[in-house]
Design a protein around this motif. Structure first.
Motif, short mmCIF file in Angstrom:
data_model
loop_
_atom_site.label_atom_id
_atom_site.label_comp_id
_atom_site.label_asym_id
_atom_site.label_seq_id
_atom_site.Cartn_x
_atom_site.Cartn_y
_atom_site.Cartn_z
N THR A 2 0.85 -1.19 0.00
CA THR A 2 0.00 0.00 0.00
C THR A 2 0.88 1.24 0.00
OG1 THR A 2 -1.55 -1.20 1.41
CG2 THR A 2 -1.84 1.18 1.28
N LEU B 53 0.68 5.36 0.18
CA LEU B 53 -0.10 6.58 0.32
C LEU B 53 0.46 7.62 -0.65
CD1 LEU B 53 -2.31 7.87 2.18
CD2 LEU B 53 -0.40 8.81 3.52
N ASP C 171 -4.32 11.09 -2.98
CA ASP C 171 -5.42 10.48 -2.22
C ASP C 171 -6.06 11.46 -1.23
OD1 ASP C 171 -4.39 8.15 -3.36
OD2 ASP C 171 -3.17 7.68 -1.59
N LYS D 243 -6.01 3.67 3.86
CA LYS D 243 -5.84 3.31 2.45
C LYS D 243 -5.82 1.79 2.28
CE LYS D 243 -4.18 4.44 -1.86
NZ LYS D 243 -2.90 4.83 -2.49
N ASP E 28 -9.97 4.85 -1.45
CA ASP E 28 -9.23 5.45 -2.56
C ASP E 28 -8.88 6.89 -2.23
OD1 ASP E 28 -9.70 3.22 -4.52
OD2 ASP E 28 -11.77 3.74 -4.00
#
Ligand code: PBG
Length: 329
Positions: A24, A26, A30, A303, A308
């Motif tokens: 994941t 970030l 976002d 996230k 999203d």
């Protein structure tokens, strides 16, 4: 494969390898920054329970919005604090209302920053509820027209997207129809579809002066114990024409974010609300945890759960942290 043939630590040995296998990431793309706008000039009132956040007059709102834009944050969410309140929330849909004035100024001064406006009536109602009050009950259907009027007036003022947060049934369809009839077919709706009746909104209500004067919001916001209802709410809003589905709050509801991500094929947003922000700020101030690290861990977790987009008061701090991180490499 079992130990000693399998050793998960092999993939944790260095920053490089951890980055390669990270699941994941970030990104500044976002993030959505919520901002509070108030009448006046040169106003920057600190919000006690949300250190680092302010009620801003339009001139200062422009400065903060520019900063967000320059850091790469794509959008802000605007909340208005009006001078006057009444039982029909007339300042919510007034042409020269605070959000309307702010949206048109921002469109002029920071044209490429996406402006999302919160569409609700609670800040504008003298009783602080999100709909028209008859006796001690909230009249759902009578409220829809006011919400649609408010959304339309925001779009007319320059809002790029509207976000109804009132939790009246049927409001997404009503807003969609009104926008379409007035040629705003291209204005997306981000629906606060799954909004729980949460005590984590406490600091926000200080900031926006929107606490209900009697009772609470349990007859319209969702029961924190429910998950199937979240799926029903989100599904209904998709059918009514929502473009983005929001879950709120975020951190105590990550299971809901995950579930909605699985069930719904629209972008999902999660709102890291005022109380979530306040907890981290308070613990950091006490020296009980490292606020900066907890912020990044929190946003990454939201996230990872499936959001999203993340609405967060940490947006500027997080964007700065992401930028510094990239520069260090
Ligand atoms: C307005 C609204 C609220 C929040 C967003 N829009 C308050 C509420 O429902 O009482 C909360 C945001 C936050 O806590 O950060 N209805």
């Amino acid at each position: 494969m079992l130990f000693p043939d399998s050793r998960p630590r092999r993939l944790r040995q260095s920053d490089a390898i951890r980055r390669m296998v990270r699941e994941t990431t970030l990104s500044v793309d976002d993030l959505i920054l919520p901002l509070f706008v108030i009448n006046g000039k040169g106003v920057k009132n600190p919000i006690d329970s949300m250190p680092g956040q302010y009620q801003l007059s339009i001139d200062n709102l422009v400065i903060t919005s520019k900063k967000a834009y320059e850091l790469g944050i794509p959008a802000i969410m605007l909340f208005g604090i009006p001078d006057k309140k009444d039982p029909l929330a007339t300042t919510a849909y007034a042409k020269n209302g605070i959000v309307q004035k702010a949206a048109s100024t921002l469109k002029e001064k920071v044209p490429d920053l996406l402006i999302i406006t919160d569409v609700c009536l609670c800040q504008y109602m003298d009783h602080g509820h999100c709909g028209i009050v008859e006796g001690h009950t909230i009249d759902n259907d009578a409220t829809l027209d006011l919400l649609a009027k408010t959304a339309l007036s925001h779009a007319r003022a320059g809002a790029d997207m509207v976000a109804p947060s009132d939790m009246m049934d049927g409001r997404v369809a009503e807003i969609r129809n009104t926008l379409d009839e007035n040629d705003y077919t291209h204005t997306p709706i981000m629906s606060y579809a799954v909004k729980y009746c949460s005590s984590f909104y406490g600091p926000f209500r200080d900031a926006a002066d929107s606490a209900p004067k009697f009772g609470d919001r349990r007859t319209y916001q969702m029961d924190p114990a429910n998950v199937l209802e979240a799926v029903r709410e989100a599904t209904m809003d998709v059918e009514e024409g929502a473009d983005i589905i929001m879950v709120k709050p975020a951190l105590p509801y990550l299971d809901i974010v995950c579930r909605i991500r699985e069930e719904i094929d629209l972008p999902v947003a999660a709102y890291n609300v005022s109380g979530e922000y306040a907890m981290i700020k308070a613990a950091d101030k006490m020296g009980w945890l490292d606020g900066q690290r907890v912020m990044m861990e929190t946003l990454t977790a939201i996230k990872r759960a499936g959001a999203d987009l993340i609405l967060t008061y940490f947006a500027i701090d997080a964007a700065q942290a992401l930028r510094n991180n990239n520069e260090e490499r």
